[in-house]
Design an enzyme around this catalytic site. Sequence first.
Site, PDB file in Angstrom:
ATOM      1  N   PHE A  32      94.606  38.162  17.252  1.00 43.52           N
ATOM      2  CA  PHE A  32      94.462  38.798  18.568  1.00 43.52           C
ATOM      3  C   PHE A  32      93.683  37.929  19.545  1.00 43.52           C
ATOM      4  CE2 PHE A  32      90.762  40.212  16.084  1.00 43.52           C
ATOM      5  CZ  PHE A  32      89.722  39.834  16.931  1.00 43.52           C
ATOM      6  N   GLU A  62      90.916  39.161  22.464  1.00 42.99           N
ATOM      7  CA  GLU A  62      90.237  40.387  22.894  1.00 42.99           C
ATOM      8  C   GLU A  62      89.241  40.069  24.012  1.00 42.99           C
ATOM      9  OE1 GLU A  62      88.959  43.268  19.799  1.00 42.99           O
ATOM     10  OE2 GLU A  62      86.971  43.007  20.666  1.00 42.99           O
ATOM     11  N   PRO A  77      84.764  40.308  13.890  1.00 39.77           N
ATOM     12  CA  PRO A  77      85.620  41.239  14.629  1.00 39.77           C
ATOM     13  C   PRO A  77      85.813  42.536  13.861  1.00 39.77           C
ATOM     14  CG  PRO A  77      86.937  39.446  13.705  1.00 39.77           C
ATOM     15  CD  PRO A  77      85.507  39.180  13.326  1.00 39.77           C
ATOM     16  N   GLY A  78      85.831  43.634  14.584  1.00 36.07           N
ATOM     17  CA  GLY A  78      86.134  44.923  13.948  1.00 36.07           C
ATOM     18  C   GLY A  78      87.588  45.266  14.219  1.00 36.07           C
ATOM     19  N   HIS A 110      83.425  38.629   7.025  1.00 33.76           N
ATOM     20  CA  HIS A 110      84.263  38.061   8.095  1.00 33.76           C
ATOM     21  C   HIS A 110      84.892  39.101   8.996  1.00 33.76           C
ATOM     22  CE1 HIS A 110      87.875  39.387   6.063  1.00 33.76           C
ATOM     23  NE2 HIS A 110      88.665  38.609   6.745  1.00 33.76           N
ATOM     24  N   GLY A 157      87.627  44.463   7.167  1.00 37.03           N
ATOM     25  CA  GLY A 157      88.300  44.576   5.865  1.00 37.03           C
ATOM     26  C   GLY A 157      89.212  45.779   5.839  1.00 37.03           C
ATOM     27  N   LYS A 173      97.797  41.705  20.915  1.00 37.77           N
ATOM     28  CA  LYS A 173      98.129  41.537  19.496  1.00 37.77           C
ATOM     29  C   LYS A 173      99.495  40.890  19.341  1.00 37.77           C
ATOM     30  CE  LYS A 173      96.187  43.741  16.414  1.00 37.77           C
ATOM     31  NZ  LYS A 173      95.102  43.372  15.477  1.00 37.77           N
TER      32      LYS A 173
END
Lengths: 477, 140
Positions: free
Chosen positions: A201, A203, A374-375, A400, A403, A476
């Site tokens: 992505f 963002e 990143p979330g 990282h 997950g 995305k």
Amino acid sequence: MNPRRIDKYRWQLDPDGLMRVPGIVYTSARMLKQLTKEDALKQVANVATLPGIVRASLAMPDIHWGYGFPIGGVAAFDWQDGVVSPGGVGYDINCGVRLAGTGLVFKDIFPCLKELADALYRHIPTGVGKTGSVALTAKEEKQVLVQGSQWAVRQGFGVAEDIEHTEDRGCLPDADPDQISERALERGKKQLGTLGSGNHFVEVGVVEEIFHEQAAQAFGLYEGQVTVMVHSGSRGLGYQVCDDFLAFMNKHVRSLDIKLPDRQLACAYIQSKEGQRYLRAMACAANYAWANRQILMHQCRRIFEQTLNISPKALDMQLIYDVCHNIAKKEEHEVDGKPQLVCVHRKGATRAFGPGQPELVQAYRNVGQPILIPGDMGTASYVMAGTKRAMKETFGSTCHGAGRVLSRSAAKKQCKGRAIHRELEDRGILVRWTGRSTLAEEMPEAYKDVSEVVDVVHGAGLSIKVAKLRPAVVIKG
Amino acid sequence: MSEKDYRFIDHTADFGIQVWASSAKALFLRTAMIVYDLMVFRQGTGRHFTYTCHIEGEDWPDLMINWLREVLGFWHSQEKILCDVTIDALTETGLQATCVLEDYDCHRHVITREIKAVTYHQIFCGPCEKGWCASVIFDL
């Protein structure tokens, strides 16, 4: 698999069977319950069976089921006696994240947010097999593989400061394009400067909260500031390198005295001709990925300037840091009180070098390396800083991302009848996407709570929270 | 390809398929075609090319992985779509196939799902109660 609790954030898998070292899993009691439903812990144990593994097979709190190594896995192998495994790096070699700060605050972009989202989507090549704006000759492609980000900056895609703020200055040494197959070169020729599909992505975010003023200041972050995050990797070239060497090492490993619990763990001794060939090919793919993210960020710079009709000086988009989270690297760490050269595999894990490390750019040397977590696209991302404790415990590594917690098909089932893009828009997040099922597969509920993941590594002392970013625009693939 | 011939295998990050067939030849053919059925929605026909490939493997699972690598490579490195396959010869360590391919055409082909790689993770390929069976996990 029954891990034994060490403390609030650490669980241990005691050596059993062929395991040479224990497994250590960093997680919370709640996330551990989810983890035991899948085979990720077994994969932590499998990695512990590989020759030359040092200290422990480690797993970060964003661990989930991978193949061979778990995603979120960290393992260091002795540089003289240990192995290197393409499956311990992953298919998307040097998949990683970069974060740039700007001189803008949210109210500067709010009136043009839709135009910005549309322009980013229009000009950044996204999606399956997309070709980029940078067409490479065979000679140029080999230069990219050797020079990495530095090639991109020399071509005008960025400024010299970008290099200083990239892990390893955007270039792994010893890259040898002669180790790359024709098929990999073919795949790489047309994809430089493309985002890709899946969870990759761009963002546009806003700094929502600062947790650590000194580190935030060193990183150039402040509340309300507009940021740009890019998540991408080495595209088809990296996949092909991994695939070629998995096939090659599956044959090679049969000639060795290594008993593999899983074929995806195929490996070679680091000091062997085969191991060195992989490391040189992997370095090429890593360098390609850095050049790719460098070009993508520079495209974002131009798009911001044109859409907002402002000068580069007014935009002031400066790279804070670029980290890789799928890599194997030669590093020196202290083991049992002595320095030891190791090959650290980070598969879905980020380097988290602490204060004082000479590898860090001067501006960050007092506070530690910026770590970019990143979330999911609807929640938040975090900036953290590396710690001395991470250097002692995890070979300078941390998590990282959030997950995955739902499979893609489970996410799609949960998504039926919902318009994810509208739900996000109601929360003030504009999303543009290419793939038919991308939004469903990448919905926020498909991921663990990134805040919980970050709280574990913060609580365990592997990294410290610096800032929280909220998403405003998400592009995305 | 009928969905009765295969089922999806759930995996946290990716997905896989379990495929059944009456013979080893039918299994290798069917698995390749399912991969393209899952990746591409196609309408109409274009100009066809034939391509003969020779694949080697250490055993049945390795041969299946190497076969699917080759098949996926048509899309990844040549932007060609697999339309049909004939398995000309097959042993546990070798396969010869004639593949019918066509160029990707954005007006006729929609890529519905990108399969980036085939993995050894939980790989199975061999005889089973129903004849022959393969389980393969893909990286997406």
